[in-house]
Scaffold this active site. Structure first.
Site, PDB file in Angstrom:
ATOM      1  N   GLU A  18     -22.131   9.141   9.070  1.00 17.26           N
ATOM      2  CA  GLU A  18     -21.371   8.572   7.973  1.00 17.26           C
ATOM      3  C   GLU A  18     -20.604   9.657   7.239  1.00 17.26           C
ATOM      4  OE1 GLU A  18     -24.137   4.740   6.907  1.00 17.26           O
ATOM      5  OE2 GLU A  18     -24.540   6.567   5.812  1.00 17.26           O
ATOM      6  N   CYS A  40     -17.013  13.880   1.786  1.00 21.15           N
ATOM      7  CA  CYS A  40     -18.385  14.309   2.060  1.00 21.15           C
ATOM      8  C   CYS A  40     -18.640  14.017   3.543  1.00 21.15           C
ATOM      9  CB  CYS A  40     -19.343  13.519   1.166  1.00 21.15           C
ATOM     10  SG  CYS A  40     -21.083  13.884   1.466  1.00 21.15           S
ATOM     11  N   CYS A  68     -31.164  14.504  10.841  1.00 18.61           N
ATOM     12  CA  CYS A  68     -31.449  15.817  10.264  1.00 18.61           C
ATOM     13  C   CYS A  68     -32.885  16.174  10.590  1.00 18.61           C
ATOM     14  CB  CYS A  68     -31.250  15.793   8.746  1.00 18.61           C
ATOM     15  SG  CYS A  68     -31.435  17.415   7.958  1.00 18.61           S
ATOM     16  N   CYS A 105     -36.880  16.478   4.500  1.00 21.50           N
ATOM     17  CA  CYS A 105     -37.114  16.379   3.051  1.00 21.50           C
ATOM     18  C   CYS A 105     -37.530  14.937   2.740  1.00 21.50           C
ATOM     19  CB  CYS A 105     -35.855  16.768   2.278  1.00 21.50           C
ATOM     20  SG  CYS A 105     -35.259  18.435   2.673  1.00 21.50           S
ATOM     21  N   CYS A 128     -35.139  12.223   1.043  1.00 25.94           N
ATOM     22  CA  CYS A 128     -33.782  12.037   1.580  1.00 25.94           C
ATOM     23  C   CYS A 128     -33.815  11.020   2.714  1.00 25.94           C
ATOM     24  CB  CYS A 128     -33.253  13.377   2.090  1.00 25.94           C
ATOM     25  SG  CYS A 128     -31.684  13.257   2.969  1.00 25.94           S
ATOM     26  N   CYS A 174     -25.524  10.449  -2.836  1.00 27.20           N
ATOM     27  CA  CYS A 174     -26.266  11.599  -2.306  1.00 27.20           C
ATOM     28  C   CYS A 174     -27.593  11.169  -1.696  1.00 27.20           C
ATOM     29  CB  CYS A 174     -26.582  12.588  -3.413  1.00 27.20           C
ATOM     30  SG  CYS A 174     -25.201  13.021  -4.431  1.00 27.20           S
TER      31      CYS A 174
HETATM   32  N1  SAH Z   1     -28.933  19.420   4.382  1.00 21.40           N
HETATM   33  C1  SAH Z   1     -28.049  19.871   3.360  1.00 21.40           C
HETATM   34  C2  SAH Z   1     -26.862  18.955   3.102  1.00 21.40           C
HETATM   35  C3  SAH Z   1     -27.090  17.472   3.054  1.00 21.40           C
HETATM   36  S1  SAH Z   1     -27.864  16.759   1.652  1.00 21.40           S
HETATM   37  C4  SAH Z   1     -28.814  20.117   2.082  1.00 21.40           C
HETATM   38  O1  SAH Z   1     -29.978  19.748   2.018  1.00 21.40           O
HETATM   39  O2  SAH Z   1     -28.271  20.711   1.185  1.00 21.40           O
HETATM   40  C5  SAH Z   1     -26.802  16.947   0.274  1.00 21.40           C
HETATM   41  C6  SAH Z   1     -27.554  16.996  -1.059  1.00 21.40           C
HETATM   42  O3  SAH Z   1     -28.111  15.710  -1.389  1.00 21.40           O
HETATM   43  C7  SAH Z   1     -28.730  17.951  -1.031  1.00 21.40           C
HETATM   44  O4  SAH Z   1     -28.769  18.683  -2.226  1.00 21.40           O
HETATM   45  C8  SAH Z   1     -29.902  17.012  -0.934  1.00 21.40           C
HETATM   46  O5  SAH Z   1     -31.098  17.595  -1.343  1.00 21.40           O
HETATM   47  C9  SAH Z   1     -29.446  15.884  -1.817  1.00 21.40           C
HETATM   48  N2  SAH Z   1     -30.209  14.650  -1.649  1.00 21.40           N
HETATM   49  C10 SAH Z   1     -30.847  14.223  -0.545  1.00 21.40           C
HETATM   50  N3  SAH Z   1     -31.456  13.052  -0.772  1.00 21.40           N
HETATM   51  C11 SAH Z   1     -31.215  12.731  -2.047  1.00 21.40           C
HETATM   52  C12 SAH Z   1     -31.565  11.629  -2.863  1.00 21.40           C
HETATM   53  N4  SAH Z   1     -32.297  10.630  -2.376  1.00 21.40           N
HETATM   54  N5  SAH Z   1     -31.121  11.618  -4.134  1.00 21.40           N
HETATM   55  C13 SAH Z   1     -30.359  12.624  -4.616  1.00 21.40           C
HETATM   56  N6  SAH Z   1     -29.986  13.685  -3.899  1.00 21.40           N
HETATM   57  C14 SAH Z   1     -30.402  13.748  -2.628  1.00 21.40           C
END
Ligand code: SAH
Length: 393
Positions: free
Chosen positions: A129, A142, A149, A153, A156, A380
Protein backbone atom coordinates in the site's frame (compact mmCIF):
# COMPACT_ATOMS: atom_id res chain seq x y z
CA UNK A 1 3.27 -3.33 32.15
CA UNK A 2 1.89 -4.21 28.74
CA UNK A 3 -0.76 -6.85 28.96
CA UNK A 4 -1.01 -7.72 25.28
CA UNK A 5 0.84 -10.79 24.06
CA UNK A 6 4.36 -10.01 22.97
CA UNK A 7 6.25 -11.83 20.27
CA UNK A 8 8.72 -14.48 21.29
CA UNK A 9 12.37 -13.40 21.37
CA UNK A 10 13.54 -13.05 17.83
CA UNK A 11 17.13 -14.17 17.80
CA UNK A 12 17.57 -17.04 15.38
CA UNK A 13 18.97 -20.42 16.26
CA UNK A 14 22.75 -20.48 16.70
CA UNK A 15 24.73 -21.54 13.68
CA UNK A 16 22.42 -19.86 11.17
CA UNK A 17 24.41 -18.20 8.38
CA UNK A 18 23.04 -14.85 9.58
CA UNK A 19 25.62 -14.02 12.18
CA UNK A 20 22.98 -14.35 14.87
CA UNK A 21 20.85 -11.54 13.47
CA UNK A 22 17.15 -11.58 14.31
CA UNK A 23 15.24 -13.81 11.93
CA UNK A 24 13.24 -11.04 10.26
CA UNK A 25 16.30 -8.94 9.76
CA UNK A 26 18.30 -11.78 8.31
CA UNK A 27 15.58 -12.24 5.69
CA UNK A 28 15.79 -8.56 4.92
CA UNK A 29 19.52 -8.44 4.53
CA UNK A 30 19.79 -11.47 2.34
CA UNK A 31 16.86 -10.52 0.16
CA UNK A 32 13.91 -12.83 0.31
CA UNK A 33 15.57 -15.79 -1.26
CA UNK A 34 13.48 -18.42 -2.95
CA UNK A 35 10.92 -15.99 -4.32
CA UNK A 36 11.00 -14.96 -7.98
CA UNK A 37 12.26 -11.41 -8.49
CA UNK A 38 10.06 -8.74 -10.03
CA UNK A 39 10.72 -8.10 -13.73
CA UNK A 40 13.62 -5.76 -14.43
CA UNK A 41 12.55 -2.17 -14.99
CA UNK A 42 14.34 0.97 -16.08
CA UNK A 43 13.90 2.42 -12.58
CA UNK A 44 16.01 -0.40 -11.14
CA UNK A 45 18.99 0.82 -13.14
CA UNK A 46 21.24 3.83 -13.01
CA UNK A 47 21.71 5.80 -16.23
CA UNK A 48 24.72 3.73 -17.34
CA UNK A 49 22.84 0.52 -16.56
CA UNK A 50 19.90 1.67 -18.65
CA UNK A 51 22.10 2.45 -21.61
CA UNK A 52 23.70 -0.95 -21.30
CA UNK A 53 20.24 -2.53 -21.13
CA UNK A 54 19.20 -0.72 -24.32
CA UNK A 55 22.36 -1.90 -26.03
CA UNK A 56 21.64 -5.42 -24.81
CA UNK A 57 18.33 -5.21 -26.63
CA UNK A 58 20.15 -4.30 -29.83
CA UNK A 59 19.06 -0.66 -29.56
CA UNK A 60 21.05 2.55 -29.58
CA UNK A 61 22.05 3.68 -26.13
CA UNK A 62 20.25 7.03 -26.33
CA UNK A 63 16.96 5.14 -26.50
CA UNK A 64 17.39 4.58 -22.76
CA UNK A 65 17.39 8.33 -22.18
CA UNK A 66 14.27 8.72 -24.30
CA UNK A 67 12.49 6.04 -22.30
CA UNK A 68 13.63 7.66 -19.05
CA UNK A 69 12.24 10.98 -20.18
CA UNK A 70 8.88 9.37 -20.82
CA UNK A 71 8.78 7.56 -17.51
CA UNK A 72 10.29 10.12 -15.11
CA UNK A 73 9.42 13.31 -17.00
CA UNK A 74 6.10 12.64 -18.67
CA UNK A 75 5.14 9.91 -16.19
CA UNK A 76 4.04 7.54 -18.93
CA UNK A 77 4.93 3.94 -19.66
CA UNK A 78 2.47 3.64 -22.54
CA UNK A 79 4.36 2.92 -25.78
CA UNK A 80 1.56 4.67 -27.69
CA UNK A 81 2.72 7.98 -26.16
CA UNK A 82 6.32 7.53 -27.30
CA UNK A 83 6.17 9.09 -30.72
CA UNK A 84 9.87 9.95 -30.68
CA UNK A 85 10.71 6.25 -30.79
CA UNK A 86 10.54 4.32 -34.04
CA UNK A 87 7.08 2.78 -34.25
CA UNK A 88 8.53 -0.69 -34.75
CA UNK A 89 10.58 -0.70 -31.54
CA UNK A 90 8.31 1.16 -29.08
CA UNK A 91 6.39 -1.84 -27.88
CA UNK A 92 9.48 -4.00 -27.58
CA UNK A 93 11.45 -1.38 -25.67
CA UNK A 94 8.57 -0.64 -23.34
CA UNK A 95 7.94 -4.31 -22.68
CA UNK A 96 11.61 -4.89 -21.90
CA UNK A 97 12.31 -1.81 -19.78
CA UNK A 98 8.96 -0.47 -18.62
CA UNK A 99 6.94 -3.52 -17.56
CA UNK A 100 3.87 -2.74 -15.44
CA UNK A 101 4.96 -3.75 -11.97
CA UNK A 102 2.03 -2.76 -9.80
CA UNK A 103 -1.68 -2.92 -10.51
CA UNK A 104 -4.01 -0.73 -8.46
CA UNK A 105 -6.41 -3.13 -6.84
CA UNK A 106 -8.24 -0.63 -4.74
CA UNK A 107 -8.22 3.10 -4.09
CA UNK A 108 -9.69 4.73 -0.98
CA UNK A 109 -9.90 8.46 -0.33
CA UNK A 110 -10.79 10.70 2.58
CA UNK A 111 -10.19 14.32 3.65
CA UNK A 112 -12.19 15.51 0.60
CA UNK A 113 -9.99 13.47 -1.70
CA UNK A 114 -6.70 14.95 -0.48
CA UNK A 115 -5.71 11.71 1.27
CA UNK A 116 -5.68 8.70 -0.95
CA UNK A 117 -4.56 5.18 -0.21
CA UNK A 118 -3.81 2.71 -2.98
CA UNK A 119 -3.63 -1.02 -2.57
CA UNK A 120 -1.23 -2.45 -5.14
CA UNK A 121 -0.90 -6.00 -6.40
CA UNK A 122 2.55 -6.99 -7.63
CA UNK A 123 3.47 -9.49 -10.36
CA UNK A 124 3.52 -12.36 -7.86
CA UNK A 125 0.31 -11.46 -6.07
CA UNK A 126 2.07 -9.71 -3.18
CA UNK A 127 0.18 -6.68 -1.89
CA UNK A 128 1.55 -3.35 -0.77
CA UNK A 129 0.00 0.00 0.00
CA UNK A 130 0.95 3.63 -0.52
CA UNK A 131 -0.70 6.81 0.71
CA UNK A 132 -0.77 10.24 -0.93
CA UNK A 133 -1.38 13.19 1.39
CA UNK A 134 -1.93 16.65 -0.05
CA UNK A 135 -1.46 19.61 2.27
CA UNK A 136 -1.73 23.29 1.37
CA UNK A 137 2.04 23.60 1.00
CA UNK A 138 3.23 20.11 0.04
CA UNK A 139 2.32 16.66 -1.17
CA UNK A 140 3.73 13.69 0.72
CA UNK A 141 3.78 10.15 -0.58
CA UNK A 142 4.11 7.46 2.08
CA UNK A 143 5.57 4.40 0.35
CA UNK A 144 6.18 0.76 1.15
CA UNK A 145 9.66 -0.72 0.87
CA UNK A 146 8.75 -4.36 1.54
CA UNK A 147 5.66 -6.54 1.20
CA UNK A 148 5.02 -7.19 4.87
CA UNK A 149 7.74 -6.62 7.45
CA UNK A 150 10.01 -8.84 9.50
CA UNK A 151 10.50 -6.51 12.47
CA UNK A 152 7.49 -7.80 14.43
CA UNK A 153 6.66 -4.61 16.35
CA UNK A 154 3.56 -5.75 18.25
CA UNK A 155 1.61 -2.48 17.85
CA UNK A 156 2.04 -2.27 14.06
CA UNK A 157 -0.44 -3.89 11.68
CA UNK A 158 2.20 -4.67 9.05
CA UNK A 159 4.47 -6.23 11.66
CA UNK A 160 1.86 -8.83 12.53
CA UNK A 161 1.93 -10.50 9.14
CA UNK A 162 5.66 -11.06 8.81
CA UNK A 163 7.81 -10.42 5.78
CA UNK A 164 6.71 -11.56 2.34
CA UNK A 165 9.54 -10.06 0.30
CA UNK A 166 11.62 -7.03 -0.51
CA UNK A 167 10.26 -4.67 -3.13
CA UNK A 168 12.49 -3.86 -6.07
CA UNK A 169 13.69 -0.27 -6.50
CA UNK A 170 11.31 0.12 -9.42
CA UNK A 171 8.37 -1.15 -7.38
CA UNK A 172 9.11 1.54 -4.80
CA UNK A 173 9.51 4.23 -7.46
CA UNK A 174 6.31 3.09 -9.19
CA UNK A 175 4.28 4.06 -6.12
CA UNK A 176 5.60 7.62 -6.35
CA UNK A 177 5.23 7.79 -10.13
CA UNK A 178 1.57 6.79 -9.75
CA UNK A 179 1.02 9.58 -7.24
CA UNK A 180 2.88 12.07 -9.42
CA UNK A 181 0.76 11.05 -12.40
CA UNK A 182 -2.49 11.50 -10.47
CA UNK A 183 -1.34 14.93 -9.31
CA UNK A 184 -0.14 16.05 -12.73
CA UNK A 185 -3.42 14.91 -14.24
CA UNK A 186 -5.43 17.00 -11.79
CA UNK A 187 -7.02 13.92 -10.20
CA UNK A 188 -6.30 15.15 -6.68
CA UNK A 189 -8.42 18.12 -5.51
CA UNK A 190 -6.40 21.35 -5.43
CA UNK A 191 -5.36 21.53 -9.08
CA UNK A 192 -2.36 20.02 -10.85
CA UNK A 193 0.53 19.43 -8.48
CA UNK A 194 3.78 17.60 -7.82
CA UNK A 195 5.08 15.21 -5.19
CA UNK A 196 7.34 17.24 -2.89
CA UNK A 197 8.01 14.70 -0.13
CA UNK A 198 8.44 10.95 0.10
CA UNK A 199 8.45 9.11 3.42
CA UNK A 200 9.47 5.46 3.73
CA UNK A 201 6.84 4.93 6.39
CA UNK A 202 4.54 2.51 4.62
CA UNK A 203 4.92 -1.25 4.87
CA UNK A 204 8.34 -2.66 5.58
CA UNK A 205 11.68 -1.77 7.14
CA UNK A 206 13.54 0.26 4.50
CA UNK A 207 17.01 -0.36 5.92
CA UNK A 208 16.41 -4.13 5.76
CA UNK A 209 16.06 -3.66 1.99
CA UNK A 210 19.04 -1.36 1.82
CA UNK A 211 20.35 -1.55 -1.74
CA UNK A 212 16.93 -1.29 -3.37
CA UNK A 213 15.81 1.56 -1.13
CA UNK A 214 19.02 3.44 -1.90
CA UNK A 215 18.54 2.90 -5.63
CA UNK A 216 14.96 4.14 -5.27
CA UNK A 217 16.17 7.27 -3.43
CA UNK A 218 18.51 8.00 -6.33
CA UNK A 219 15.77 7.53 -8.92
CA UNK A 220 13.42 9.74 -6.91
CA UNK A 221 15.98 12.50 -6.47
CA UNK A 222 17.99 12.46 -9.69
CA UNK A 223 16.89 15.31 -11.95
CA UNK A 224 14.71 14.52 -14.98
CA UNK A 225 15.35 12.60 -17.20
CA UNK A 226 17.45 10.43 -14.91
CA UNK A 227 14.86 10.50 -12.13
CA UNK A 228 11.85 12.31 -10.72
CA UNK A 229 13.75 15.35 -9.43
CA UNK A 230 12.38 15.28 -5.87
CA UNK A 231 14.73 17.01 -3.42
CA UNK A 232 16.56 14.58 -1.12
CA UNK A 233 15.76 16.95 1.71
CA UNK A 234 12.12 16.05 1.17
CA UNK A 235 12.78 12.31 1.48
CA UNK A 236 12.62 10.58 4.88
CA UNK A 237 13.88 7.09 5.63
CA UNK A 238 12.26 5.73 8.77
CA UNK A 239 13.86 2.83 10.63
CA UNK A 240 13.42 0.65 13.69
CA UNK A 241 17.13 1.29 14.30
CA UNK A 242 19.32 -1.09 12.31
CA UNK A 243 22.60 0.40 13.50
CA UNK A 244 25.02 -0.90 10.85
CA UNK A 245 22.65 0.24 8.10
CA UNK A 246 22.28 3.71 9.67
CA UNK A 247 26.07 3.97 9.77
CA UNK A 248 26.31 2.91 6.16
CA UNK A 249 23.60 5.39 5.14
CA UNK A 250 25.55 8.21 6.78
CA UNK A 251 28.40 7.50 4.38
CA UNK A 252 26.34 7.68 1.18
CA UNK A 253 26.66 11.43 0.72
CA UNK A 254 22.90 11.90 0.68
CA UNK A 255 20.86 14.59 2.40
CA UNK A 256 17.78 12.50 3.14
CA UNK A 257 16.19 12.79 6.56
CA UNK A 258 16.52 9.92 9.00
CA UNK A 259 13.61 9.04 11.26
CA UNK A 260 14.15 6.63 14.14
CA UNK A 261 11.14 4.80 15.54
CA UNK A 262 12.12 4.95 19.19
CA UNK A 263 8.81 4.58 21.07
CA UNK A 264 10.53 4.10 24.43
CA UNK A 265 13.56 5.71 26.11
CA UNK A 266 14.41 2.57 28.12
CA UNK A 267 15.62 -0.79 26.84
CA UNK A 268 13.25 -2.74 29.06
CA UNK A 269 10.17 -1.44 27.29
CA UNK A 270 11.76 -0.94 23.88
CA UNK A 271 12.83 -4.59 23.80
CA UNK A 272 9.09 -5.37 23.74
CA UNK A 273 7.75 -2.57 21.52
CA UNK A 274 10.52 -2.74 18.92
CA UNK A 275 11.93 -6.26 19.22
CA UNK A 276 15.06 -5.50 17.20
CA UNK A 277 16.08 -3.50 20.26
CA UNK A 278 17.17 -6.83 21.71
CA UNK A 279 19.98 -6.66 19.16
CA UNK A 280 20.75 -2.90 19.09
CA UNK A 281 20.00 -1.00 22.27
CA UNK A 282 18.62 2.52 22.65
CA UNK A 283 22.06 3.99 23.32
CA UNK A 284 23.57 2.37 20.22
CA UNK A 285 20.67 3.44 18.01
CA UNK A 286 20.84 7.02 19.22
CA UNK A 287 24.62 7.12 18.86
CA UNK A 288 24.21 6.08 15.22
CA UNK A 289 21.46 8.67 14.77
CA UNK A 290 23.63 11.48 16.15
CA UNK A 291 26.48 10.40 13.92
CA UNK A 292 24.06 10.57 10.98
CA UNK A 293 23.02 14.09 12.03
CA UNK A 294 26.66 15.07 12.39
CA UNK A 295 27.60 13.83 8.94
CA UNK A 296 24.57 15.10 7.05
CA UNK A 297 23.70 18.19 9.07
CA UNK A 298 20.11 16.99 9.06
CA UNK A 299 17.96 16.95 12.16
CA UNK A 300 16.90 13.41 13.04
CA UNK A 301 13.21 12.72 13.63
CA UNK A 302 12.48 10.62 16.69
CA UNK A 303 9.16 8.83 16.18
CA UNK A 304 7.22 8.04 19.33
CA UNK A 305 3.78 6.40 19.17
CA UNK A 306 1.95 7.25 22.37
CA UNK A 307 0.36 4.08 23.76
CA UNK A 308 -1.99 4.47 26.70
CA UNK A 309 -0.38 3.48 30.00
CA UNK A 310 2.44 1.70 28.19
CA UNK A 311 4.99 4.34 27.16
CA UNK A 312 3.23 7.62 27.89
CA UNK A 313 4.19 8.23 31.54
CA UNK A 314 5.57 11.61 32.53
CA UNK A 315 8.80 10.02 33.76
CA UNK A 316 9.37 8.50 30.32
CA UNK A 317 8.91 11.94 28.75
CA UNK A 318 11.59 13.26 31.09
CA UNK A 319 13.85 10.31 30.31
CA UNK A 320 13.37 10.91 26.59
CA UNK A 321 14.13 14.62 26.99
CA UNK A 322 17.34 13.74 28.84
CA UNK A 323 18.42 11.37 26.06
CA UNK A 324 17.84 13.94 23.34
CA UNK A 325 19.07 17.09 25.08
CA UNK A 326 21.58 19.01 23.03
CA UNK A 327 21.23 16.78 19.97
CA UNK A 328 20.08 17.67 16.45
CA UNK A 329 16.72 16.00 16.97
CA UNK A 330 13.02 16.57 16.82
CA UNK A 331 10.29 14.38 18.30
CA UNK A 332 7.21 13.37 16.39
CA UNK A 333 4.54 12.14 18.76
CA UNK A 334 2.00 9.87 17.07
CA UNK A 335 -1.17 8.93 18.90
CA UNK A 336 -1.25 5.14 18.49
CA UNK A 337 -3.58 3.94 15.78
CA UNK A 338 -4.99 0.81 17.37
CA UNK A 339 -4.68 -2.23 15.14
CA UNK A 340 -7.33 -4.94 14.98
CA UNK A 341 -7.07 -7.37 17.86
CA UNK A 342 -4.66 -5.22 19.87
CA UNK A 343 -5.51 -4.31 23.44
CA UNK A 344 -3.38 -1.21 23.18
CA UNK A 345 -4.85 2.15 22.33
CA UNK A 346 -3.90 5.80 22.02
CA UNK A 347 -2.93 7.80 25.06
CA UNK A 348 -5.47 10.01 26.81
CA UNK A 349 -5.37 13.58 25.48
CA UNK A 350 -4.19 14.92 28.85
CA UNK A 351 -1.33 12.43 28.98
CA UNK A 352 -0.33 13.38 25.46
CA UNK A 353 -0.35 17.05 26.38
CA UNK A 354 1.74 16.36 29.46
CA UNK A 355 4.22 14.25 27.49
CA UNK A 356 4.57 16.98 24.87
CA UNK A 357 4.88 19.71 27.50
CA UNK A 358 7.65 17.87 29.33
CA UNK A 359 9.66 17.43 26.16
CA UNK A 360 9.17 21.09 25.32
CA UNK A 361 10.18 22.07 28.84
CA UNK A 362 13.35 20.02 28.34
CA UNK A 363 14.13 22.11 25.27
CA UNK A 364 13.28 19.35 22.77
CA UNK A 365 11.48 20.41 19.57
CA UNK A 366 8.29 18.36 19.45
CA UNK A 367 5.21 18.07 17.25
CA UNK A 368 2.18 15.83 17.35
CA UNK A 369 1.79 13.99 14.07
CA UNK A 370 -1.55 14.43 12.38
CA UNK A 371 -3.40 11.19 11.91
CA UNK A 372 -4.60 11.56 8.37
CA UNK A 373 -6.13 8.57 6.71
CA UNK A 374 -7.49 6.91 9.84
CA UNK A 375 -10.90 6.31 8.25
CA UNK A 376 -9.35 4.46 5.31
CA UNK A 377 -6.90 2.43 7.41
CA UNK A 378 -4.23 4.54 5.81
CA UNK A 379 -2.82 6.10 8.97
CA UNK A 380 0.56 5.28 10.51
CA UNK A 381 0.97 1.61 11.22
CA UNK A 382 -2.35 0.60 9.73
CA UNK A 383 -1.10 -0.59 6.37
CA UNK A 384 -1.75 -4.30 6.28
CA UNK A 385 -3.27 -4.92 2.84
CA UNK A 386 -6.39 -6.21 4.58
CA UNK A 387 -8.85 -5.41 1.81
CA UNK A 388 -6.80 -7.65 -0.47
CA UNK A 389 -6.80 -10.50 1.97
CA UNK A 390 -10.58 -10.28 2.14
CA UNK A 391 -10.99 -10.03 -1.61
CA UNK A 392 -8.74 -13.05 -2.01
CA UNK A 393 -10.45 -15.25 0.49
N1 SAH B 1 9.80 0.10 9.58
C1 SAH B 1 9.98 1.51 9.58
C2 SAH B 1 9.01 2.27 8.68
C3 SAH B 1 7.56 1.87 8.69
S1 SAH B 1 6.54 2.31 10.05
C4 SAH B 1 9.92 2.05 10.99
O1 SAH B 1 9.57 1.29 11.89
O2 SAH B 1 10.28 3.18 11.20
C5 SAH B 1 6.38 4.05 10.09
C6 SAH B 1 6.12 4.59 11.50
O3 SAH B 1 4.80 4.24 11.96
C7 SAH B 1 7.07 4.02 12.53
O4 SAH B 1 7.50 5.04 13.39
C8 SAH B 1 6.20 3.03 13.25
O5 SAH B 1 6.69 2.71 14.52
C9 SAH B 1 4.89 3.76 13.28
N2 SAH B 1 3.74 2.92 13.61
C10 SAH B 1 3.60 1.60 13.37
N3 SAH B 1 2.42 1.16 13.82
C11 SAH B 1 1.80 2.21 14.37
C12 SAH B 1 0.54 2.39 14.99
N4 SAH B 1 -0.30 1.37 15.12
N5 SAH B 1 0.22 3.63 15.42
C13 SAH B 1 1.07 4.66 15.26
N6 SAH B 1 2.27 4.56 14.67
C14 SAH B 1 2.64 3.36 14.23
Amino acid sequence: MPSAALPAPISGPPGEPTGGLPAGLAGGLTGTAGRPSPPRHLADLDPAGRQAAAAGLGQQRFRADQLSRHYFGRLTDDPGDMTDLPAGTRAELAAALLPRLLTAERELTCDQGTTRKTLWRAFDGAYVESVLMRYPDRVTMCVSSQAGCGMACPFCATGQAGLTRNLSAAEIVAQVVAGARALAGGEVPGGPGRVSNVVFMGMGEPLANYARVLAAVRRLSDPVPDGLGISQRGITISTVGLVPAIERLAGEGLSVRLAVSLHAPDDGLRDELVPVNRRWKVAEVLAAAWAYAGTTGRRVSIEYALIRDINDQAWRADALAALLAGQLAHVNLIPLNPTPGSRWTASRPRDMREFEARLAAGGIPVTVRDTRGTQIDGACGQLAALPAARADG
